[in-house]
Enzyme design. Structure first.
Site, PDB file in Angstrom:
ATOM      1  CD  GLU A 129      -3.117   1.082   0.524  1.00 52.61           C
ATOM      2  OE1 GLU A 129      -3.019   0.596  -0.619  1.00 52.61           O
ATOM      3  OE2 GLU A 129      -4.175   1.530   0.972  1.00 52.61           O
ATOM      4  CB  THR A 182      -4.189   7.841  -2.346  1.00 50.85           C
ATOM      5  OG1 THR A 182      -5.369   7.089  -2.576  1.00 50.85           O
ATOM      6  CG2 THR A 182      -3.968   7.978  -0.856  1.00 50.85           C
TER       7      THR A 182
END
Ligand code: ADP
Length: 308
Positions: A129, A182
């Site tokens: 991630e 993001t």
């Protein structure tokens, strides 16, 4: 021992209003699918059988980076094919990269005979991630792996708390056809916050947990506001403030941005209100010439698991 497994991992809503980087929950749908297969190449190979735009280079794909973290820990040189049937589009704000990470490490760990517990796999999924978001945040990873409604009390060491919540909570999630990455979205948030902001935010987080624990729907609704990310990120979601007012009028408990956006979510205490909320969201985005996809879903306890 299996040679190949198909794994499924749920979409997740992270931040959940005030719980910036600290809270997330798993949805019943959509769910991602990833096939994990041993190969004889001593390396990880990415095969994308979906429409999703994900990197084929193993150094840039979050799933292979996550697996490499697991393999490095146990000094394993085996090779694996990752065959993606992605159902959650990257950049949609419902944890596309997180579901890819958890499915990959869970699948490889199973093929290797369960070297790690499900909880310990989270640190490897986080390594993957990290390359998508440039930060270590587990608020998608933890609920995608374990299911349920999660609070991350601490990152060092990682301390994950599964929260109680009313079982009739329904989430309406709408993904407007806009891409917000993001990495970009995180840059909108200031590095420092004032003491007053910290106090207001802490009040909402504590009250949200209390509301979830005691089935106090009004308290859940009052607590779903965010003083850290929402004021900055909402500017990039056309119609956001009108939407918030309209959703309140239609009876939802509260709404906010899902993850880094552009998806938005609302929580309701019944299915009928959740369906009304989906229509309000869709119509509000159409007024801004934006198409959207909506999901109405309960909170899932299942997490990442073998599909067949
Ligand atoms: P989301 O919140 O939906 O995960 P992000 O913007 O955080 O959206 O992450 C998606 C980013 O991660 C995209 O740039 C995508 O290309 C990248 N990425 C790399 N590998 C994968 C993967 N296996 N699955 C999903 N996204 C991936």
């Amino acid at each position: 021992m299996s040679h190949s497994l198909r794994i499924t991992a749920p979409a997740t809503v992270s931040n959940v209003g005030p719980g910036f980087d600290l809270m997330g929950f798993a949805l019943d749908e959509p769910n991602d699918i990833l096939q994990v297969k041993r190969n004889n190449l001593n390396s990880i190979r990415i095969i994308n059988e979906s429409e999703a735009n994900i990197p084929i280079d193993p150094a840039k794909n979050v799933s292979s980076v996550a697996i490499q973290s697991l393999l490095n820990k146990f000094q394993i040189k085996d090779g694996f094919d990752l065959i993606f049937e992605k159902k959650i589009n990257p950049g949609s704000g419902i944890g596309s990269s997180a579901s890819s990470c958890t499915a990959a490490v869970f699948g490889v760990n199973k093929l290797l005979g369960d070297l790690e517990t499900k909880e310990n796999l989270i640190e490897h999924a986080l390594a993957g991630e990290f390359i998508a978001s440039g930060s270590l945040h587990a608020d998608n990873i933890a609920p995608a792996m374990l299911g349920g409604f999660i609070l991350i009390r601490s990152y060092d060491p990682i301390d994950i708390v599964k929260l109680a919540y009313p079982k009739n909570l329904v989430c309406t999630l709408v993904h407007p056809d806009l891409i917000i990455k993001t990495t970009e979205s995180r840059k909108l948030i200031p590095n420092n916050i004032s003491l007053q902001t910290s106090i207001s935010q802490s009040g909402n987080i504590a009250a949200l947990v209390a509301g979830l624990n005691t089935n106090d729907y009004a308290l859940i609704g009052r607590s779903l506001n965010d003083y850290i990310a929402e004021p900055h990120r909402s500017k990039y979601i056309p119609g956001y403030s009108i939407l918030k007012k309209r959703l309140k009028d239609c009876g939802v408990l509260g709404m906010n941005i899902s993850g880094s956006g552009p998806s938005v979510f609302a929580l309701s205490d019944n299915l009928e209100t959740a369906k009304k909320a989906a229509l309000v969201m869709k119509e509000t985005f159409i007024e801004k010439d934006i198409q959207s996809t909506s999901y109405i879903s309960g909170i899932s306890e299942l997490g990442t698991r073998v599909l067949d």
